[in-house]
Design a protein around this motif. Structure first.
Motif, PDB file in Angstrom:
ATOM      1  N   SER A 166       0.836  -1.206   0.000  1.00 35.88           N
ATOM      2  CA  SER A 166       0.000   0.000   0.000  1.00 35.88           C
ATOM      3  C   SER A 166       0.868   1.253   0.000  1.00 35.88           C
ATOM      4  CB  SER A 166      -0.916   0.004   1.229  1.00 35.88           C
ATOM      5  OG  SER A 166      -1.789  -1.109   1.211  1.00 35.88           O
ATOM      6  N   GLU A 167       2.003   1.199   0.710  1.00 40.49           N
ATOM      7  CA  GLU A 167       2.885   2.359   0.767  1.00 40.49           C
ATOM      8  C   GLU A 167       3.470   2.700  -0.593  1.00 40.49           C
ATOM      9  OE1 GLU A 167       3.536   4.383   3.263  1.00 40.49           O
ATOM     10  OE2 GLU A 167       2.189   3.343   4.644  1.00 40.49           O
ATOM     11  N   ILE A 168       3.714   1.712  -1.421  1.00 38.02           N
ATOM     12  CA  ILE A 168       4.291   1.970  -2.752  1.00 38.02           C
ATOM     13  C   ILE A 168       3.230   1.886  -3.845  1.00 38.02           C
ATOM     14  CG2 ILE A 168       6.591   1.223  -2.080  1.00 38.02           C
ATOM     15  CD1 ILE A 168       6.064  -1.476  -3.280  1.00 38.02           C
ATOM     16  N   ASP A 169       1.962   1.874  -3.437  1.00 33.84           N
ATOM     17  CA  ASP A 169       0.822   1.927  -4.375  1.00 33.84           C
ATOM     18  C   ASP A 169       0.822   0.747  -5.361  1.00 33.84           C
ATOM     19  OD1 ASP A 169      -1.525   3.014  -5.286  1.00 33.84           O
ATOM     20  OD2 ASP A 169      -0.552   4.280  -6.807  1.00 33.84           O
ATOM     21  N   LEU A 170       1.047  -0.465  -4.846  1.00 30.24           N
ATOM     22  CA  LEU A 170       1.034  -1.663  -5.690  1.00 30.24           C
ATOM     23  C   LEU A 170      -0.059  -2.639  -5.272  1.00 30.24           C
ATOM     24  CD1 LEU A 170       4.806  -2.486  -6.362  1.00 30.24           C
ATOM     25  CD2 LEU A 170       3.106  -1.548  -7.935  1.00 30.24           C
ATOM     26  N   ASN A 171      -0.980  -2.202  -4.414  1.00 35.18           N
ATOM     27  CA  ASN A 171      -2.152  -3.025  -4.139  1.00 35.18           C
ATOM     28  C   ASN A 171      -3.124  -2.937  -5.306  1.00 35.18           C
ATOM     29  OD1 ASN A 171      -1.585  -4.252  -1.734  1.00 35.18           O
ATOM     30  ND2 ASN A 171      -2.440  -2.606  -0.474  1.00 35.18           N
ATOM     31  N   ASN A 172      -3.935  -3.982  -5.464  1.00 33.37           N
ATOM     32  CA  ASN A 172      -4.886  -4.055  -6.562  1.00 33.37           C
ATOM     33  C   ASN A 172      -4.169  -3.868  -7.903  1.00 33.37           C
ATOM     34  OD1 ASN A 172      -7.451  -4.366  -7.707  1.00 33.37           O
ATOM     35  ND2 ASN A 172      -7.807  -2.159  -7.742  1.00 33.37           N
ATOM     36  N   ASN A 173      -3.034  -4.551  -8.010  1.00 29.21           N
ATOM     37  CA  ASN A 173      -2.188  -4.388  -9.182  1.00 29.21           C
ATOM     38  C   ASN A 173      -1.569  -5.739  -9.509  1.00 29.21           C
ATOM     39  OD1 ASN A 173       0.330  -3.820 -10.731  1.00 29.21           O
ATOM     40  ND2 ASN A 173      -0.365  -1.697 -10.477  1.00 29.21           N
ATOM     41  N   LEU A 174      -1.704  -6.183 -10.757  1.00 32.36           N
ATOM     42  CA  LEU A 174      -1.130  -7.479 -11.138  1.00 32.36           C
ATOM     43  C   LEU A 174       0.384  -7.481 -11.053  1.00 32.36           C
ATOM     44  CD1 LEU A 174      -3.389  -8.495 -14.179  1.00 32.36           C
ATOM     45  CD2 LEU A 174      -3.366  -9.500 -11.894  1.00 32.36           C
ATOM     46  N   PHE A 175       1.010  -6.342 -11.308  1.00 33.13           N
ATOM     47  CA  PHE A 175       2.468  -6.268 -11.188  1.00 33.13           C
ATOM     48  C   PHE A 175       2.897  -6.468  -9.737  1.00 33.13           C
ATOM     49  CE2 PHE A 175       6.335  -3.701 -10.456  1.00 33.13           C
ATOM     50  CZ  PHE A 175       7.213  -4.401 -11.269  1.00 33.13           C
ATOM     51  N   GLY A 176       2.179  -5.846  -8.810  1.00 23.69           N
ATOM     52  CA  GLY A 176       2.494  -6.038  -7.399  1.00 23.69           C
ATOM     53  C   GLY A 176       2.292  -7.480  -6.962  1.00 23.69           C
ATOM     54  N   LEU A 177       1.203  -8.099  -7.421  1.00 23.25           N
ATOM     55  CA  LEU A 177       0.971  -9.501  -7.093  1.00 23.25           C
ATOM     56  C   LEU A 177       2.055 -10.391  -7.692  1.00 23.25           C
ATOM     57  CD1 LEU A 177      -0.963 -11.519  -5.727  1.00 23.25           C
ATOM     58  CD2 LEU A 177      -2.190 -11.686  -7.889  1.00 23.25           C
ATOM     59  N   ALA A 178       2.532 -10.045  -8.881  1.00 24.98           N
ATOM     60  CA  ALA A 178       3.609 -10.818  -9.506  1.00 24.98           C
ATOM     61  C   ALA A 178       4.886 -10.730  -8.676  1.00 24.98           C
ATOM     62  CB  ALA A 178       3.853 -10.315 -10.926  1.00 24.98           C
ATOM     63  N   LEU A 179       5.195  -9.547  -8.142  1.00 26.27           N
ATOM     64  CA  LEU A 179       6.380  -9.412  -7.289  1.00 26.27           C
ATOM     65  C   LEU A 179       6.275 -10.311  -6.056  1.00 26.27           C
ATOM     66  CD1 LEU A 179       7.039  -5.549  -7.357  1.00 26.27           C
ATOM     67  CD2 LEU A 179       8.272  -7.345  -8.597  1.00 26.27           C
TER      68      LEU A 179
END
Length: 313
Positions: A166-179
């Motif tokens: 959430s701090e780096i704005d990668l929630n609700n994001n397929l790229f964040g889930l991939a990481l």
């Protein structure tokens, strides 16, 4: 020489015949190799019962996907009839595909699983090679530390991960889930590939060093092609695991456009249960389960061979 001399020489100076040599004793069979062993019988019974149970569940799932809700509850193990009589045998699958928006979710899942599986192997292979072949100082403790990562349940790190993403704005994001998928899958894959690289012969590496090849070129040109079986095994196992992953997708994905198949099925469960569309719900489960089941059946021999090779060296 006379017959008497021959007989006297064979009996020895004392007149006693030489002692008869004993036949070598047969080694005892290993435990569990006897024809009738209680442990073997119990083990085989448990394995076959577990296999029969899983086959029964799979049969029930496939049959229920072609039934009406009334048939599912009244005749759970019978063959489907009503939808076939109406001429719409795939009605449940069409309903699940359209209502759950499986089209977008299927595409998201295929891309996510394919990219993550390849990245995991590309990152793990050099790490495993360095730990097993380059004589890195402290490679033993580092390998053990990586193996410990497999024993940490990822459920325990979901809250810190959610806050960090959430701090780096990668929630609700397929790229964040991939990481997250890549990070959580690295310990198992590195540990698995370490065994494969250790099983490779040292002579090829020595020959490449004599020819002036660097460690990087030796890895890419010689060792990596030889470890192809292990790489394919790691790729398949990661693909199966990521395809079936549900909890992380539920936590980190909120918009329908980003849903994976497992996440879409979780949302579809509430609507299908409210409308009593249990046939459509089970058809949705079948849509997710059957591709990986077919894949595993086709590649089971390669997976088992690869795992056995890595464990036996």
């Amino acid at each position: 020489m006379s017959t008497t001399a021959l007989s006297s020489s064979s009996t020895g100076s004392t007149g006693q015949p030489p002692p008869r040599r004993k036949a070598p004793r047969r080694p005892k069979p290993a435990p569990g190799t006897q024809r009738i062993s209680p442990l073997r019988v119990i083990g085989l019974t448990v394995v076959w019962l577990f296999t029969a149970f899983n086959l029964l569940v799979l049969y029930w799932l496939i049959m229920a996907a072609f039934k009406t809700p009334l048939e599912i509850f009244r005749e759970p193990l019978s063959l489907p009839a009503t939808l076939f009589e109406r001429g719409t045998p795939f009605r449940n699958f069409v309903y699940a595909w359209e209502s759950a928006e499986f089209g977008t979710a299927f595409l998201n899942t295929v891309i996510l699983v394919a990219v993550c599986s390849v990245v995991i192997v590309l990152v793990s292979a050099p790490a495993a090679y360095a730990l097993s072949r380059l004589g890195v100082r402290g490679s033993g403790p580092m390998t053990a530390f990586i193996a410990i990562g497999m024993g940490v349940p990822f459920q325990t790190v979901i809250i810190p991960l959610f806050i960090a993403m959430s701090e780096i704005d990668l929630n609700n994001n397929l790229f964040g889930l991939a990481l997250i998928y890549v990070a959580l899958s690295l310990p198992f894959t590195v540990f698995l590939l370490t065994g494969f690289f250790r099983s490779l012969p040292d002579e090829l590496e020595e020959a490449a060093s004599i020819d002036g090849a660097s460690a990087t070129r030796t890895f890419w040109s010689i060792m990596l092609p030889l470890a192809r079986g292990g790489l394919i095994t790691a790729l398949i196992l990661n693909a199966i695991g990521l395809w079936n992953e549900t909890l992380l997708a539920i936590v980190f994905l909120q918009e329908n456009a980003n849903f994976t198949l497992a996440r879409a099925l979780f949302t579809f469960y509430n609507a299908a249960s409210y409308q009593s569309e249990y046939g459509g719900l089970l058809a949705g489960v079948a849509i997710i389960v059957l591709p990986m089941l077919v894949m595993y059946i086709l590649l089971a021999r390669r997976i088992i061979t690869g795992l056995t090779l890595g464990a036996g060296k």
